[in-house]
Scaffold this motif. Sequence first.
Motif, PDB file in Angstrom:
ATOM      1  N   ALA A  36       0.849  -1.186   0.000  1.00 48.61           N
ATOM      2  CA  ALA A  36       0.000   0.000   0.000  1.00 48.61           C
ATOM      3  C   ALA A  36       0.885   1.237   0.000  1.00 48.61           C
ATOM      4  CB  ALA A  36      -0.916   0.011   1.227  1.00 48.61           C
ATOM      5  N   PHE A  37       0.419   2.284  -0.663  1.00 47.62           N
ATOM      6  CA  PHE A  37       1.158   3.540  -0.745  1.00 47.62           C
ATOM      7  C   PHE A  37       2.574   3.332  -1.277  1.00 47.62           C
ATOM      8  CE2 PHE A  37      -1.707   3.745   3.015  1.00 47.62           C
ATOM      9  CZ  PHE A  37      -2.698   4.518   2.428  1.00 47.62           C
ATOM     10  N   GLY A  38       2.724   2.352  -2.181  1.00 46.90           N
ATOM     11  CA  GLY A  38       4.022   2.102  -2.792  1.00 46.90           C
ATOM     12  C   GLY A  38       5.015   1.396  -1.898  1.00 46.90           C
ATOM     13  N   ARG A  39       4.538   0.859  -0.768  1.00 47.46           N
ATOM     14  CA  ARG A  39       5.438   0.213   0.184  1.00 47.46           C
ATOM     15  C   ARG A  39       4.892  -1.161   0.589  1.00 47.46           C
ATOM     16  NH1 ARG A  39       9.221   3.728   2.185  1.00 47.46           N
ATOM     17  NH2 ARG A  39       8.918   5.897   1.535  1.00 47.46           N
ATOM     18  N   ILE A  40       5.762  -1.992   1.137  1.00 47.21           N
ATOM     19  CA  ILE A  40       5.331  -3.264   1.694  1.00 47.21           C
ATOM     20  C   ILE A  40       4.750  -2.990   3.077  1.00 47.21           C
ATOM     21  CG2 ILE A  40       5.994  -5.592   2.368  1.00 47.21           C
ATOM     22  CD1 ILE A  40       6.183  -4.993  -0.656  1.00 47.21           C
TER      23      ILE A  40
ATOM     24  N   GLY B 157      13.564  -3.497  -6.108  1.00 50.30           N
ATOM     25  CA  GLY B 157      14.085  -3.354  -4.756  1.00 50.30           C
ATOM     26  C   GLY B 157      13.111  -3.694  -3.662  1.00 50.30           C
ATOM     27  N   HIS B 158      11.895  -4.123  -4.029  1.00 49.57           N
ATOM     28  CA  HIS B 158      10.857  -4.343  -3.025  1.00 49.57           C
ATOM     29  C   HIS B 158      10.928  -5.708  -2.355  1.00 49.57           C
ATOM     30  CE1 HIS B 158       7.956  -1.058  -4.773  1.00 49.57           C
ATOM     31  NE2 HIS B 158       9.135  -0.586  -4.399  1.00 49.57           N
ATOM     32  N   TYR B 159      11.359  -6.733  -3.083  1.00 46.51           N
ATOM     33  CA  TYR B 159      11.391  -8.070  -2.492  1.00 46.51           C
ATOM     34  C   TYR B 159      12.229  -9.001  -3.355  1.00 46.51           C
ATOM     35  CZ  TYR B 159       7.963  -9.342  -6.085  1.00 46.51           C
ATOM     36  OH  TYR B 159       7.334  -9.561  -7.282  1.00 46.51           O
ATOM     37  N   ALA B 160      12.604 -10.137  -2.759  1.00 51.76           N
ATOM     38  CA  ALA B 160      13.326 -11.179  -3.492  1.00 51.76           C
ATOM     39  C   ALA B 160      13.217 -12.483  -2.732  1.00 51.76           C
ATOM     40  CB  ALA B 160      14.800 -10.810  -3.666  1.00 51.76           C
TER      41      ALA B 160
ATOM     42  N   VAL C   6      13.058 -12.046   1.344  1.00 50.25           N
ATOM     43  CA  VAL C   6      13.520 -10.717   1.751  1.00 50.25           C
ATOM     44  C   VAL C   6      12.543  -9.685   1.205  1.00 50.25           C
ATOM     45  CG1 VAL C   6      15.437  -9.081   1.722  1.00 50.25           C
ATOM     46  CG2 VAL C   6      15.896 -11.528   1.595  1.00 50.25           C
ATOM     47  N   PHE C   7      12.177  -8.693   2.018  1.00 49.84           N
ATOM     48  CA  PHE C   7      11.200  -7.703   1.571  1.00 49.84           C
ATOM     49  C   PHE C   7      11.461  -6.356   2.232  1.00 49.84           C
ATOM     50  CE2 PHE C   7       9.487 -11.215   4.126  1.00 49.84           C
ATOM     51  CZ  PHE C   7       9.446 -10.631   5.384  1.00 49.84           C
ATOM     52  N   TRP C   8      11.108  -5.328   1.508  1.00 48.06           N
ATOM     53  CA  TRP C   8      11.220  -3.958   1.990  1.00 48.06           C
ATOM     54  C   TRP C   8      10.387  -3.803   3.253  1.00 48.06           C
ATOM     55  CZ3 TRP C   8       9.438   0.738  -1.491  1.00 48.06           C
ATOM     56  CH2 TRP C   8       9.961   1.928  -0.970  1.00 48.06           C
ATOM     57  N   SER C   9      10.930  -3.173   4.260  1.00 51.55           N
ATOM     58  CA  SER C   9      10.258  -3.077   5.561  1.00 51.55           C
ATOM     59  C   SER C   9       9.489  -1.770   5.699  1.00 51.55           C
ATOM     60  CB  SER C   9      11.284  -3.215   6.693  1.00 51.55           C
ATOM     61  OG  SER C   9      12.310  -2.237   6.560  1.00 51.55           O
ATOM     62  N   GLY C  10       8.354  -1.700   5.032  1.00 60.09           N
ATOM     63  CA  GLY C  10       7.457  -0.565   5.207  1.00 60.09           C
ATOM     64  C   GLY C  10       8.117   0.777   4.953  1.00 60.09           C
ATOM     65  N   TRP C  11       8.239   1.566   6.008  1.00 59.30           N
ATOM     66  CA  TRP C  11       8.845   2.891   5.903  1.00 59.30           C
ATOM     67  C   TRP C  11      10.358   2.837   6.029  1.00 59.30           C
ATOM     68  CZ3 TRP C  11       5.598   6.297   4.037  1.00 59.30           C
ATOM     69  CH2 TRP C  11       4.239   6.116   4.260  1.00 59.30           C
TER      70      TRP C  11
END
Length: 249
Positions: free
Chosen positions: A98-102, A188-191, A205-210
């Motif tokens: 949401a809002f471009g983030r995980i 860059g969001h996840y792998a 592995v995933f981008w941690s929100g903010w």
Amino acid sequence: MRNRIMQAARLLLCAAAAHAPVSVAAAGWDVSKASSNFELVALGDTELSGRSIGVIHMGKVELTSGRIVAADPLAQPDRPALAKTVAPGEYPVTLYQAFGRIAAAGMRFAEGKPDHWELAVLPSQDPATLKDGEIFGYPVDAGVGCYMDADTLARIDERQAQVQAQKPDADINYYDDVLASDLDANKGHYALHRPVAGKKGNVAVFWSGWGDGFYPVFWGLDKDGRPLVLLTDFGVVKNADGRREPTGQ
């Protein structure tokens, strides 16, 4: 790896980050106040889309021992596994965006809607010891979180050694030299990262929100206390709804 110098204390107790407000009752742990996003795992993709939440089915994590590590894999790769375990196997990971983030990351062990939720803790952590406004979770210092089996650390160390052998005089950084190419494939969001080709043991592995912060993890359990799902809440949305960005970020 170089970033291990940033490892936090393994039994870290910390107030939640300002962008992920929680309240803990002084008389005991009230999990309903720790997150308002448990409904994420009970809604279908179409229902979530109606709430402006995107769903990424990123694949399965191989749990060779059933001991799960939820951590920043770059800053704290050898964080202890969670106290509760599951049967070894391969389990799907779903990301909620949401809002471009995980906004959250879930790992599913069995079908069904959880009957109740509890805070996921390390073996020596007890929610009853928490003071008002405090919560157990994991610190993020490299902007990413993960799910992996505790045994997969050996595969990460093996890959690190392989890269170092190829560049004996270089200062090896696991993110730059190994992980970045996997993440770049998904903006860059996840792998779904496999440290050593041909060997069991991979890492979601995933981008941690903010970004950097401190994030809680929860078990969704059936009426008999069996794990159905594991959920990391990155505090990006409230009430499982991405149509309006929460204030106070």
